[in-house]
Design an enzyme around this catalytic site. Structure first.
Site, PDB file in Angstrom:
ATOM      1  CE  LYS A  56      -4.667   3.789   7.118  1.00 41.62           C
ATOM      2  NZ  LYS A  56      -5.888   3.341   7.859  1.00 41.62           N
ATOM      3  CB  THR A  60     -12.752   5.349   5.770  1.00 39.13           C
ATOM      4  OG1 THR A  60     -11.818   4.303   6.044  1.00 39.13           O
ATOM      5  CG2 THR A  60     -13.852   5.339   6.798  1.00 39.13           C
ATOM      6  CG  HIS A 117      -7.327  -2.757   1.567  1.00 43.15           C
ATOM      7  ND1 HIS A 117      -7.742  -1.534   1.108  1.00 43.15           N
ATOM      8  CD2 HIS A 117      -7.364  -2.676   2.932  1.00 43.15           C
ATOM      9  CE1 HIS A 117      -8.031  -0.754   2.142  1.00 43.15           C
ATOM     10  NE2 HIS A 117      -7.820  -1.425   3.250  1.00 43.15           N
ATOM     11  CB  SER A 147      -1.559   6.901   5.884  1.00 48.55           C
ATOM     12  OG  SER A 147      -2.803   6.651   6.466  1.00 48.55           O
ATOM     13  CB  SER A 237     -15.075  17.977   5.282  1.00 48.71           C
ATOM     14  OG  SER A 237     -15.656  18.043   6.570  1.00 48.71           O
ATOM     15  CG  PHE A 238      -9.546  15.077   7.848  1.00 49.11           C
ATOM     16  CD1 PHE A 238      -9.201  13.728   7.802  1.00 49.11           C
ATOM     17  CD2 PHE A 238      -9.036  15.852   8.886  1.00 49.11           C
ATOM     18  CE1 PHE A 238      -8.355  13.167   8.769  1.00 49.11           C
ATOM     19  CE2 PHE A 238      -8.200  15.302   9.848  1.00 49.11           C
ATOM     20  CZ  PHE A 238      -7.864  13.965   9.782  1.00 49.11           C
ATOM     21  CG  MET A 241     -16.080  11.678   7.172  1.00 46.56           C
ATOM     22  SD  MET A 241     -15.387  10.885   5.716  1.00 46.56           S
ATOM     23  CE  MET A 241     -14.762   9.346   6.370  1.00 46.56           C
ATOM     24  N   GLY A 268      -5.067  13.520   7.199  1.00 44.88           N
ATOM     25  CA  GLY A 268      -5.924  13.729   6.024  1.00 44.88           C
ATOM     26  C   GLY A 268      -5.390  14.795   5.078  1.00 44.88           C
TER      27      GLY A 268
HETATM   28  N1  PPS Z   1     -12.682  12.834   4.688  1.00 47.36           N
HETATM   29  C1  PPS Z   1     -11.379  12.627   4.559  1.00 47.36           C
HETATM   30  N2  PPS Z   1     -10.594  13.521   3.925  1.00 47.36           N
HETATM   31  C2  PPS Z   1      -9.265  13.322   3.789  1.00 47.36           C
HETATM   32  N3  PPS Z   1      -8.615  12.226   4.277  1.00 47.36           N
HETATM   33  C3  PPS Z   1      -9.366  11.306   4.914  1.00 47.36           C
HETATM   34  C4  PPS Z   1     -10.764  11.456   5.083  1.00 47.36           C
HETATM   35  N4  PPS Z   1     -11.221  10.371   5.769  1.00 47.36           N
HETATM   36  C5  PPS Z   1     -10.154   9.602   6.020  1.00 47.36           C
HETATM   37  N5  PPS Z   1      -9.034  10.156   5.513  1.00 47.36           N
HETATM   38  C6  PPS Z   1      -7.652   9.657   5.610  1.00 47.36           C
HETATM   39  O1  PPS Z   1      -7.510   8.471   4.865  1.00 47.36           O
HETATM   40  C7  PPS Z   1      -6.540   7.629   5.527  1.00 47.36           C
HETATM   41  C8  PPS Z   1      -7.189   6.332   5.902  1.00 47.36           C
HETATM   42  O2  PPS Z   1      -7.289   5.587   4.716  1.00 47.36           O
HETATM   43  P1  PPS Z   1      -8.315   4.409   4.499  1.00 47.36           P
HETATM   44  O3  PPS Z   1      -9.675   4.828   4.857  1.00 47.36           O
HETATM   45  O4  PPS Z   1      -8.069   3.933   3.115  1.00 47.36           O
HETATM   46  O5  PPS Z   1      -7.800   3.336   5.555  1.00 47.36           O
HETATM   47  S1  PPS Z   1      -8.074   1.767   5.504  1.00 47.36           S
HETATM   48  O6  PPS Z   1      -7.111   1.213   4.546  1.00 47.36           O
HETATM   49  O7  PPS Z   1      -9.458   1.524   5.102  1.00 47.36           O
HETATM   50  O8  PPS Z   1      -7.770   1.319   6.894  1.00 47.36           O
HETATM   51  C9  PPS Z   1      -6.036   8.421   6.721  1.00 47.36           C
HETATM   52  O9  PPS Z   1      -4.953   9.197   6.226  1.00 47.36           O
HETATM   53  P2  PPS Z   1      -3.825   9.860   7.150  1.00 47.36           P
HETATM   54  O10 PPS Z   1      -4.489  10.948   7.917  1.00 47.36           O
HETATM   55  O11 PPS Z   1      -2.812  10.406   6.197  1.00 47.36           O
HETATM   56  O12 PPS Z   1      -3.258   8.777   8.015  1.00 47.36           O
HETATM   57  C10 PPS Z   1      -7.262   9.262   7.022  1.00 47.36           C
HETATM   58  O13 PPS Z   1      -7.019  10.380   7.827  1.00 47.36           O
END
Ligand code: PPS
Length: 304
Positions: A56, A60, A117, A147, A237-238, A241, A268
């Site tokens: 988290k 991604t 991870h 998250s 961008s969040f 995506m 995000g």
């Molecule tokens: N582009 C972009 N910008 C900002 N934040 C983003 C973005 N893409 C993914 N996210 C946020 O990253 C969190 C998911 O983390 P991971 O991708 O590491 O998840 S995993 O461990 O691979 O399952 C999860 O965080 P939270 O929203 O806080 O739950 C996603 O929303």
């Protein structure tokens, strides 16, 4: 597996809410534990790129940035498959008909971009031997916890988190898949100067994606035009995506990930923890944090 087949996929009940088992003191799914010898003996290659994170932390997002860089901003190429098929998750062992990370990685032509991870001490030694490049992304503990809590509610392939109060304690004790956040971020931090590791922070990426993407470009020894860089920033961008089915995990059946409980692309935002921690929980967390992080030069921004 095709997208159509994926939608109809029905996993046997025994694979949902999976059994867990420790490997070297770190909690893993039983399937990972059963496959551990194969995972440990995975053969990395010198031109592999590994994206390593605590769960988290922005995996991604980083995968999408890297893919856009490697494809010179060609959106169509980045839509060629789901994020989890483009970048094999090396330790993620799954029941057939799903492909395990190792199977995908072993079939993939070079150069490969892989995801893990694993805590640093559990990384298959061939990565060090082959001196592969590694991008590590760290995210502050409280936002990772929030998250991870929501992810564990919506993803049936990881253990149920229980109540919020229970989960805060479980996370602090490191009794979650892939173990303690504290040991993970510190372990990779201490390894970073001995290997080819670019150590990034989620909060920095959020604050200034252009600056952080430039760091990735330099690390990968790549150049892109300003126009392509703008395109990468926009596409990763969040908001963009979140709507991209090849990045937002919505192609998985709801029996595995139920986005109506909590979407994978959830908030995000740094500092979302303030919406969940009570004052008392926060004070407790900070005290425990000080103890666990004492003596490390690794710091996270506190003013979130
Ligand atoms: N582009 C972009 N910008 C900002 N934040 C983003 C973005 N893409 C993914 N996210 C946020 O990253 C969190 C998911 O983390 P991971 O991708 O590491 O998840 S995993 O461990 O691979 O399952 C999860 O965080 P939270 O929203 O806080 O739950 C996603 O929303």
């Amino acid at each position: 597996m095709s997208l159509e087949e994926m939608k109809d996929l029905h996993l046997e009940e025994k694979y949902l809410q999976p059994e867990t088992k420790e490997v070297n003191g770190i909690l893993m799914t039983k399937m990972i534990s059963d496959n551990w010898d194969k995972i440990w003996n995975f053969q990395a290659k010198p031109d592999d790129l590994l994206i390593a994170t605590y769960a988290k932390a922005g995996t991604t997002w980083t995968q999408e940035i890297v893919d856009m860089i490697q494809n010179d901003g060609d959106l169509q190429k980045c839509q060629r498959a789901n994020t989890f098929d483009r970048h094999p998750f090396i330790e993620w062992a799954l029941p057939p008909p799903l492909s395990s990370g190792l199977d995908l990685a072993n079939k993939m032509p070079s150069p490969r971009t892989l995801k893990t991870h694993l805590p640093v001490q559990m990384l298959p030694p061939s990565f060090w031997k082959e001196n592969a490049k590694i991008i590590y992304v760290a995210r502050n503990a409280k936002d990772c916890l929030v998250s991870y809590y929501h992810f564990s509610r919506m993803n049936k392939m990881v253990p149920d988190p229980g109540s919020w109060e229970q989960y805060v304690e479980t996370f602090k004790a490191g009794k979650v898949l892939w173990g303690s956040w504290y040991d993970h971020v510190k372990g990779w931090w201490h390894a970073k100067d001995q290997h080819r590791i670019l150590y990034l922070f989620y909060e920095d990426m959020k604050e200034d994606p252009r600056r952080e993407i430039r760091k990735i470009l330099k690390f990968l020894e790549k150049e892109v035009s300003e126009e392509v860089l703008d395109k990468i920033i926009h596409h990763t961008s969040f908001e963009v995506m979140k709507e991209n089915p090849m990045a937002n995990y919505t192609t998985l059946p709801t029996s595995i990930m139920d986005h109506s409980i909590s979407p994978f692309m959830r908030r995000g935002m740094p500092g979302d923890w303030k919406n969940y921690f009570t004052v008392a929980q926060n004070e407790d967390f900070d005290k425990d944090y000080e103890r666990k992080m004492a003596g490390s030069t690794l710091t996270f921004r506190t003013a979130l």
